[in-house]
Scaffold this motif. Structure first.
Motif, short mmCIF file in Angstrom:
data_model
loop_
_atom_site.label_atom_id
_atom_site.label_comp_id
_atom_site.label_asym_id
_atom_site.label_seq_id
_atom_site.Cartn_x
_atom_site.Cartn_y
_atom_site.Cartn_z
N SER A 137 0.85 -1.18 0.00
CA SER A 137 0.00 0.00 0.00
C SER A 137 0.89 1.24 0.00
N PRO A 138 0.34 2.40 -0.32
CA PRO A 138 1.18 3.62 -0.29
C PRO A 138 1.82 3.87 1.07
N LEU A 139 1.10 3.59 2.14
CA LEU A 139 1.65 3.76 3.48
C LEU A 139 2.82 2.79 3.71
N GLN A 140 2.66 1.55 3.29
CA GLN A 140 3.72 0.56 3.45
C GLN A 140 4.94 0.94 2.62
N ARG A 141 4.71 1.44 1.40
CA ARG A 141 5.82 1.86 0.54
C ARG A 141 6.58 3.01 1.18
N ARG A 142 5.84 3.97 1.73
CA ARG A 142 6.47 5.13 2.37
C ARG A 142 7.34 4.69 3.54
N TYR A 143 6.81 3.82 4.40
CA TYR A 143 7.57 3.37 5.57
C TYR A 143 8.76 2.51 5.17
N SER A 144 8.60 1.67 4.16
CA SER A 144 9.75 0.85 3.74
C SER A 144 10.84 1.72 3.13
N ARG A 145 10.44 2.78 2.41
CA ARG A 145 11.44 3.70 1.86
C ARG A 145 12.17 4.41 3.00
N TRP A 146 11.45 4.84 4.04
CA TRP A 146 12.08 5.50 5.18
C TRP A 146 13.04 4.57 5.91
N ILE A 147 12.67 3.30 6.00
CA ILE A 147 13.55 2.32 6.67
C ILE A 147 14.81 2.08 5.86
#
Length: 147
Positions: free
Chosen positions: A80-90
């Motif tokens: 999901s967009p939220l999951q993509r955003r958090y994985s990019r931050w990690i």
């Protein structure tokens, strides 16, 4: 023996009405009671005969034959967009964004693989993620139902 009677009484109260009678009939005596072993064997075999209609006995090798073969299906699902955003931050180790909703607690990425797994399974495991996500989305009917 008492627990067995309780179970049998629960299943068939008309057939096993009295605990004392059940214990007297099927009680196994010890060697100190000076009772011979044949009497114990007879009681055990009587109890087995009594329980025979209620016991389903299956052997593992027979059950395994009747089971269908296992099949494994791998379903690829996009994040999901939220999951993509958090994985990019990690992956970029962006601590400032990861700690925004944490309320003072610092996120530490000791094991990036575990953190990525956490994002894939449920991103709301990160502290402050849910409140940050819900603040960006405007659901007036939903807010009305909750309040």
């Amino acid at each position: 023996l008492k627990e067995l009677w309780c179970l049998l009484h629960f299943l068939m109260p008309h057939k096993f009405p009295n605990a004392e009678e059940f214990e007297r009939k099927y009680a196994i005596t010890t060697a100190a009671d000076a009772d011979d072993g044949d009497s114990n064997q007879n009681r055990i075999s009587q109890l087995h005969k009594e329980l025979q209609p209620h016991i389903l006995r299956r052997v593992k090798k027979d059950v395994e034959k009747s089971l269908p073969q296992k099949t494994e299906r791998i379903l690829r699902v996009e994040l999901s967009p939220l999951q993509r955003r958090y994985s990019r931050w990690i992956l970029t180790r962006n601590f400032s964004e990861l700690n925004k909703g944490a309320g003072g607690n610092q996120a530490s990425l000791l094991n990036i693989v575990v953190e990525l797994k956490k994002v894939a399974n449920h991103p709301y495991l990160f502290e402050g993620c849910e409140s940050m996500f819900l603040s960006h989305i405007n659901f007036p009917p939903l807010k009305a139902l909750i309040m």
